[in-house]
Motif scaffolding. Structure first.
Motif, PDB file in Angstrom:
ATOM      1  N   PRO A  55      -0.657  -5.375   8.820  1.00 15.93           N
ATOM      2  CA  PRO A  55      -1.143  -3.988   8.709  1.00 15.93           C
ATOM      3  C   PRO A  55      -1.512  -3.592   7.286  1.00 15.93           C
ATOM      4  N   MET A  56      -0.772  -4.117   6.292  1.00 12.41           N
ATOM      5  CA  MET A  56      -1.125  -3.814   4.898  1.00 12.41           C
ATOM      6  C   MET A  56      -2.500  -4.374   4.547  1.00 12.41           C
TER       7      MET A  56
ATOM      8  N   ALA B 285      -9.751  -1.910   5.096  1.00 12.19           N
ATOM      9  CA  ALA B 285     -10.464  -0.747   5.617  1.00 12.19           C
ATOM     10  C   ALA B 285     -10.741   0.265   4.507  1.00 12.19           C
ATOM     11  N   TYR B 286      -9.769   0.460   3.612  1.00 14.56           N
ATOM     12  CA  TYR B 286      -9.940   1.417   2.520  1.00 14.56           C
ATOM     13  C   TYR B 286     -11.055   0.977   1.572  1.00 14.56           C
TER      14      TYR B 286
ATOM     15  N   LEU C  12      -4.945  -5.072   6.646  1.00 16.17           N
ATOM     16  CA  LEU C  12      -5.932  -4.290   7.382  1.00 16.17           C
ATOM     17  C   LEU C  12      -6.186  -2.949   6.700  1.00 16.17           C
ATOM     18  N   ALA C  13      -5.109  -2.322   6.198  1.00 18.69           N
ATOM     19  CA  ALA C  13      -5.239  -1.005   5.575  1.00 18.69           C
ATOM     20  C   ALA C  13      -6.059  -1.073   4.289  1.00 18.69           C
ATOM     21  N   TYR C  14      -5.737  -2.035   3.389  1.00 23.24           N
ATOM     22  CA  TYR C  14      -6.497  -2.056   2.136  1.00 23.24           C
ATOM     23  C   TYR C  14      -7.914  -2.575   2.348  1.00 23.24           C
TER      24      TYR C  14
END
Length: 334
Positions: free
Chosen positions: A310-311, A317-318, A313-315
């Motif tokens: 998830p980390m 996407a950001y 994926l999060a960065y």
């Protein structure tokens, strides 16, 4: 309820590989297309379109390769032994490409050398990945839980075809990415390249797909025997539909749709690959469960993956959100 840890990890590794192919595929494609950018400003604009995300895209390669070693050590040892040469070529090409990416901005006199190095590294990385994939699809001989083939078994007409197919496919991804992100002359050139790369990619997908069933009776039964054929026939039909959508969107001069359709083609091809492989990790010698590490190791690593994935994926996407606009030669976004 007991978790099926080998299958969960097989799905995670498959997701990491797919994420790498679709994300790093377009920036490798930009490198492959570099020789077709005639002016320095055009090459600057093309490179700036991937500058914020290219190194983050390669995170998925590390996750896929490292995860394979950690959770499927038997498969890792067999695959690395069989595909040592193309994998080493791929890694060296990626290193060469990364160095060229940074150095071309630091020199004017030798910039053309680093431009060609960037193009060469991107092309060789894509070709080596395709050759490795083809060698894996055609099967790896295994005896006593170890690779039983020779040094050159990976080099066959089929693996060379898949190598060329992946390079052309990456070029399509790169062209449609530039259609989406660039403007002016770079976008016009990207449209022209995509009009050639799209039918070439579809033809090569068809050639590889028609050749694959002749490599093994397992593939032939999976795709043509009844009743399996009724379950898998939607995949080639979806590929044809996605190809039609790609061509129509290019003809209509749309910007986002060609890139999304190209990504869709890669996802559908990956689904077809999964249908051919399952339940094998090394076709057709070692199954997912045979290759898996002990369950306690898989459970321990899954805890880390539940935090790490998830980390990432999060960065990722950001980063794409922050640099979501059109790019120009000076590196500005708007």
């Amino acid at each position: 309820m007991t978790l099926d840890l080998p299958m969960i990890w097989a799905a995670l590794i498959a997701f990491a590989v797919l994420a790498y192919v679709v994300l790093d595929g377009f920036d490798l494609g930009v490198g492959i297309l570099f020789p077709f950018m005639r002016k320095e400003a055009e090459r600057d604009e093309a490179m700036n379109s991937v500058a914020p995300v290219w190194d983050g895209n390669e995170t998925w390669l590390v996750l896929g390769g490292g995860g394979l070693l950690a959770v499927f050590p038997l498969a890792y040892s067999i695959i690395m032994s069989a595909l040592y040469a193309p994998i080493i070529v791929m890694l060296l090409a990626l290193v060469f490409r990364g160095v060229a990416f940074e150095f071309r901005w630091r020199t004017k006199r030798g910039q053309f050398l680093w431009d060609w190095a960037f193009a060469f590294g991107s092309t060789m990385a894509g070709f080596a990945q395709g050759v490795a994939l083809g060698a894996l699809v055609q099967g790896i001989p295994v005896a006593n839980r170890a690779y039983a083939g020779g040094w050159w078994d990976w080099l066959t007409p089929f693996s060379l075809l898949t190598g060329v197919a992946l390079v052309i496919g990456y070029a399509l991804l790169g062209a449609t990415w530039l259609i989406y992100k660039a403007e002016g002359e770079v976008q016009r050139r990207a449209y022209a390249i995509a009009f050639l790369a799209a039918p070439a990619t579809l033809l090569l997908i068809g050639a590889v797909s028609l050749w694959t069933p002749f490599l093994s009776p397992v593939y032939a039964d999976r795709w043509f025997a009844w009743p399996q054929v009724a379950l898998v026939v939607p995949v080639p039909l979806a590929v044809l539909g996605m190809g039609l959508l790609l061509m129509l969107s290019l003809q209509a001069r749309r910007e986002a749709a060609p890139f999304l359709a190209s990504l869709g083609l890669f996802v559908l091809c990956f689904v077809g690959l999964g249908i051919s492989f399952f339940p094998y990790m090394v076709p057709h010698s070692v199954t997912i469960r045979d290759a898996a590490a002990p369950d306690n190791s898989l459970a321990f690593l899954l805890v880390g993956a539940a935090v790490l994935v998830p980390m990432i994926l999060a960065y990722t996407a950001y980063a794409y959100w922050v640099f979501r606009g059109k790019v120009n030669a000076s590196g500005g976004y708007h």
